[in-house]
Design a protein around this motif. Structure first.
Motif, mmCIF file in Angstrom:
data_model
loop_
_atom_site.group_PDB
_atom_site.id
_atom_site.type_symbol
_atom_site.label_atom_id
_atom_site.label_comp_id
_atom_site.label_asym_id
_atom_site.label_seq_id
_atom_site.Cartn_x
_atom_site.Cartn_y
_atom_site.Cartn_z
ATOM 1 N N ASP A 489 0.850 -1.182 0.000
ATOM 2 C CA ASP A 489 0.000 0.000 0.000
ATOM 3 C C ASP A 489 0.889 1.237 0.000
ATOM 4 O O ASP A 489 1.861 1.318 0.756
ATOM 5 C CB ASP A 489 -0.906 0.013 1.237
ATOM 6 C CG ASP A 489 -1.921 -1.129 1.220
ATOM 7 O OD1 ASP A 489 -2.295 -1.564 0.114
ATOM 8 O OD2 ASP A 489 -2.317 -1.585 2.309
ATOM 9 N N TRP A 491 1.368 5.382 0.303
ATOM 10 C CA TRP A 491 0.757 6.523 0.969
ATOM 11 C C TRP A 491 1.671 7.740 0.915
ATOM 12 O O TRP A 491 2.891 7.621 0.897
ATOM 13 C CB TRP A 491 0.455 6.192 2.433
ATOM 14 C CG TRP A 491 -0.531 5.074 2.619
ATOM 15 C CD1 TRP A 491 -0.278 3.736 2.584
ATOM 16 C CD2 TRP A 491 -1.935 5.209 2.860
ATOM 17 N NE1 TRP A 491 -1.436 3.028 2.796
ATOM 18 C CE2 TRP A 491 -2.476 3.901 2.973
ATOM 19 C CE3 TRP A 491 -2.794 6.309 2.995
ATOM 20 C CZ2 TRP A 491 -3.822 3.665 3.206
ATOM 21 C CZ3 TRP A 491 -4.143 6.080 3.242
ATOM 22 C CH2 TRP A 491 -4.644 4.763 3.340
ATOM 23 N N GLN A 499 -2.622 10.090 2.666
ATOM 24 C CA GLN A 499 -3.505 9.921 1.512
ATOM 25 C C GLN A 499 -2.938 8.828 0.618
ATOM 26 O O GLN A 499 -1.730 8.751 0.400
ATOM 27 C CB GLN A 499 -3.618 11.226 0.714
ATOM 28 C CG GLN A 499 -4.318 12.346 1.457
ATOM 29 C CD GLN A 499 -4.460 13.599 0.602
ATOM 30 O OE1 GLN A 499 -4.040 13.621 -0.553
ATOM 31 N NE2 GLN A 499 -5.061 14.641 1.165
ATOM 32 N N ARG A 500 -3.825 7.989 0.099
ATOM 33 C CA ARG A 500 -3.385 6.901 -0.774
ATOM 34 C C ARG A 500 -2.785 7.452 -2.071
ATOM 35 O O ARG A 500 -3.284 8.429 -2.631
ATOM 36 C CB ARG A 500 -4.548 5.977 -1.133
ATOM 37 C CG ARG A 500 -4.839 4.920 -0.079
ATOM 38 C CD ARG A 500 -5.822 3.893 -0.623
ATOM 39 N NE ARG A 500 -6.097 2.861 0.354
ATOM 40 C CZ ARG A 500 -5.378 1.762 0.519
ATOM 41 N NH1 ARG A 500 -4.309 1.564 -0.259
ATOM 42 N NH2 ARG A 500 -5.685 0.865 1.431
ATOM 43 N N GLN A 507 3.461 5.195 -7.524
ATOM 44 C CA GLN A 507 3.639 3.964 -6.757
ATOM 45 C C GLN A 507 4.994 3.332 -7.068
ATOM 46 O O GLN A 507 5.702 2.860 -6.168
ATOM 47 C CB GLN A 507 2.507 2.976 -7.074
ATOM 48 C CG GLN A 507 1.142 3.391 -6.548
ATOM 49 C CD GLN A 507 0.058 2.378 -6.894
ATOM 50 O OE1 GLN A 507 0.305 1.414 -7.619
ATOM 51 N NE2 GLN A 507 -1.143 2.591 -6.377
#
Length: 570
Positions: A489, A491, A499-500, A507
């Motif tokens: 994940d 962030w 926040q993603r 990413q």
């Protein structure tokens, strides 16, 4: 004391006939008073801490050591003839090359490491052939992290530093910290060498000499912009970390905002090739390409170089590493199109497959790749082979991590604190990524300088350490990159909350940031995944626990938890 210790460690690590011997560094201070000798115990590798003696005590010390500790009898001539195969840091290697040493004399030659001299000789042959045949050539050299790509580039550049020579070369990098550190290290070294010869050289003059062949790629670009027809003085350019060159969008935006050129519509690879294409006779471009090393928005990747060659420069000859087709280099589609280019040569000499950063364990980069790709079985298998010679451990205490690297380092071995540039919630542990850091002082200054990495007060990020290395690292893992059930994940901390990150390129940059951090250590590392704090919604325990559990499940040994408290809990 550190110098004596360094000599013993150098013999142990790099002199083959000293590998199995007990080594005792003895420091004899000319005016030392006679005191009762305290004999240290050897470390697991058979290297003792330094023993300090007065001149009159040397015989006593040697006699005691020979009687107290036993080992195999060494044959003098055989021991002396043992091969010496060093693995220098990039800074040490640059100093040696700049001082006139050949790459063969500073690189390992054992069967387990790629022979850098093969690659250097291949590239030298390409350059000579381009000059003789009056052709234009681009070479794309690949390699795993720490394999020696930068070393190869510096070898080419230092062999051709004379501006009056037709083979005049320049080493270019968009990595600002790397350029600054190499320039300062070489300037300091040149001043010291001149001083040892009884001559005086001002550091400013030494810096000017170095700056002529190690340049920031953006300064080179700006010089070429000054006259769009004039070719650069160099016939050979080496682009370090070529995959980080800017996209057309980022370059155009920069030119419009910073240079006032609203009509600029070229990517950085396109423009840089066009600059070298201005030569009427011949030119050579060497691109040093790292896989999975893009860490910032707007970095084009190597595919932009390939696409530019295919579409605009079909008369250029292209020498390629066969490994460019692998997924981590991100050049798949562009590579298939380049097959139709009229002048393509594939050669294995253009790939460096073995990491040289760690002389203890060459497969560290493989292990890191498995960890980040969530390949647990492969990670466990590789780790079990690494641990005997390359310590990796895990803790939840920043203080314990700092103590571990201090305890592991001997002599002048360098250690430091490194974190992701997105690690904005480590401030409770006295780690603030937004605090300014001078990489020159951090990497080059000694243990007495509070700005150096030794103090473990300033944390460097992936932008400061990419392309460089330390002996021991303390990697502190924040909640920006969290282990999920079957994926990572991503962030970003914005304002007062996490926040993603949903964009695939961002990413990838974050994953690559941790790839950089986990491949900086030459001898070993400790990974710190701090305890969360449920009273702080930005540092909930769940943000950290899954990552710690994942790394622990891979078999990484954990440090005892009786360490001194972190700053936050004092």
């Amino acid at each position: 004391m550190d110098q004596a210790w360094d000599y013993a460690l150098d013999l142990k690590n790099f002199h083959r006939t000293s590998h199995a011997a007990l080594l005792v560094p003895i420091l004899i201070a000319t005016n030392a008073r006679v005191r009762r000798l305290q004999y240290p115990q050897p470390a697991n590798d058979g290297v003792f801490p330094p023993l300090s003696v007065a001149p009159s005590q040397l015989t006593e010390a040697i006699s005691f050591l020979v009687k107290r500790f036993t080992g195999e009898l060494l044959d003098g001539p055989t021991w002396e003839a043992g091969p010496y195969s060093p693995t220098p840091t990039i800074v040490e290697a640059a100093r040696a090359l700049y001082a006139g040493h050949a790459v063969e004399s500073i690189s390992r030659s054992d069967a387990g490491a790629t022979n850098l001299s093969v690659t250097s000789k291949y590239l030298s042959g390409v350059i000579d052939d381009a000059r003789n045949r009056r052709t234009k050539v681009i070479c794309l050299l690949t390699g795993v992290p720490g394999a020696g790509k930068t070393l190869v580039g510096l070898d080419i550049a230092t062999n051709h530093m004379d501006p009056a020579n037709e083979l005049y070369s320049v080493f270019l990098s968009g990595n600002g910290p790397l350029v600054a550190i190499l320039r300062e290290a070489l300037a300091r070294d040149q001043v010291d060498r001149e001083k040892a010869l009884g001559r005086t050289l001002r550091k400013g003059e030494a810096r000017r000499r170095v700056e002529s062949f190690i340049q920031n790629v953006h300064h080179f670009r700006d010089d070429c912009l000054a006259d769009l027809l004039l070719p650069p003085p160099e016939h050979v350019t080496i682009f370090d970390e070529a995959q980080r060159a800017w996209t057309k969008e980022k370059t155009s935006a920069f030119m419009k905002q910073k240079k006032g050129r609203a009509d600029f519509d070229m990517s950085e690879p396109d423009f840089l090739i066009s600059c070298m294409d201005r030569h009427e006779d011949w030119a050579v471009i060497l691109c040093l390409v790292g896989g999975g090393q893009e860490i910032n928005t707007g970095e084009a990747g190597i595919s932009e170089w390939i696409e530019t060659l295919r579409s605009k420069y079909r008369e250029w000859h292209v020498h390629l590493s066969p490994r460019l087709s692998e997924a981590e280099y991100g050049a798949g589609l562009a590579m298939t199109q380049l097959v139709r280019h009229p002048h393509v040569v594939w050669n294995e000499a253009l790939h460096l497959s073995v990491s040289r950063r760690s002389f203890r364990a060459e497969r560290v980069s493989d292990w890191v790749k498995f960890v980040l790709d969530l390949e647990m079985e492969a990670s466990r298998t590789t780790l079990s082979a690494l641990l005997p010679r390359y310590p990796i451990c895990l803790t939840r205490s920043v203080a314990a991590g700092k103590r571990w690297v201090k305890d592991m380092a001997r002599g002048s071995e360098r250690y430091g604190l490194i974190v992701s540039s997105q690690a904005q919630r480590l401030k409770p542990h006295a780690i603030d990524v937004r605090a300014p850091l001078d990489p020159v002082h951090w990497f080059l200054d000694d243990k007495l300088d509070v700005r150096s990495s030794y103090y473990l007060e300033d944390a460097a990020t992936e932008f400061h350490v990419q392309g460089l290395e330390l002996d021991w690292t303390c990697v502190v893992w924040d909640a920006d990159f969290r282990a999920g059930k079957q994926t990572w994940d991503h962030w970003s901390f914005v304002g007062d909350r996490w926040q993603r990150i949903l964009k695939k390129d961002r990413q990838a940059y974050l994953k690559n940031a941790y790839r950089v951090l986990l491949t900086r250590a030459r001898q070993g590392m400790v990974i710190v995944v701090p305890e969360g704090d449920d009273s702080d919604p930005t540092r909930n325990a769940e943000f950290f626990d899954a990552t710690f559990d994942y790394l622990k499940d891979l078999g990484i040994p954990t440090l005892p938890q009786h360490a001194a408290p972190d700053v936050a809990s004092i």
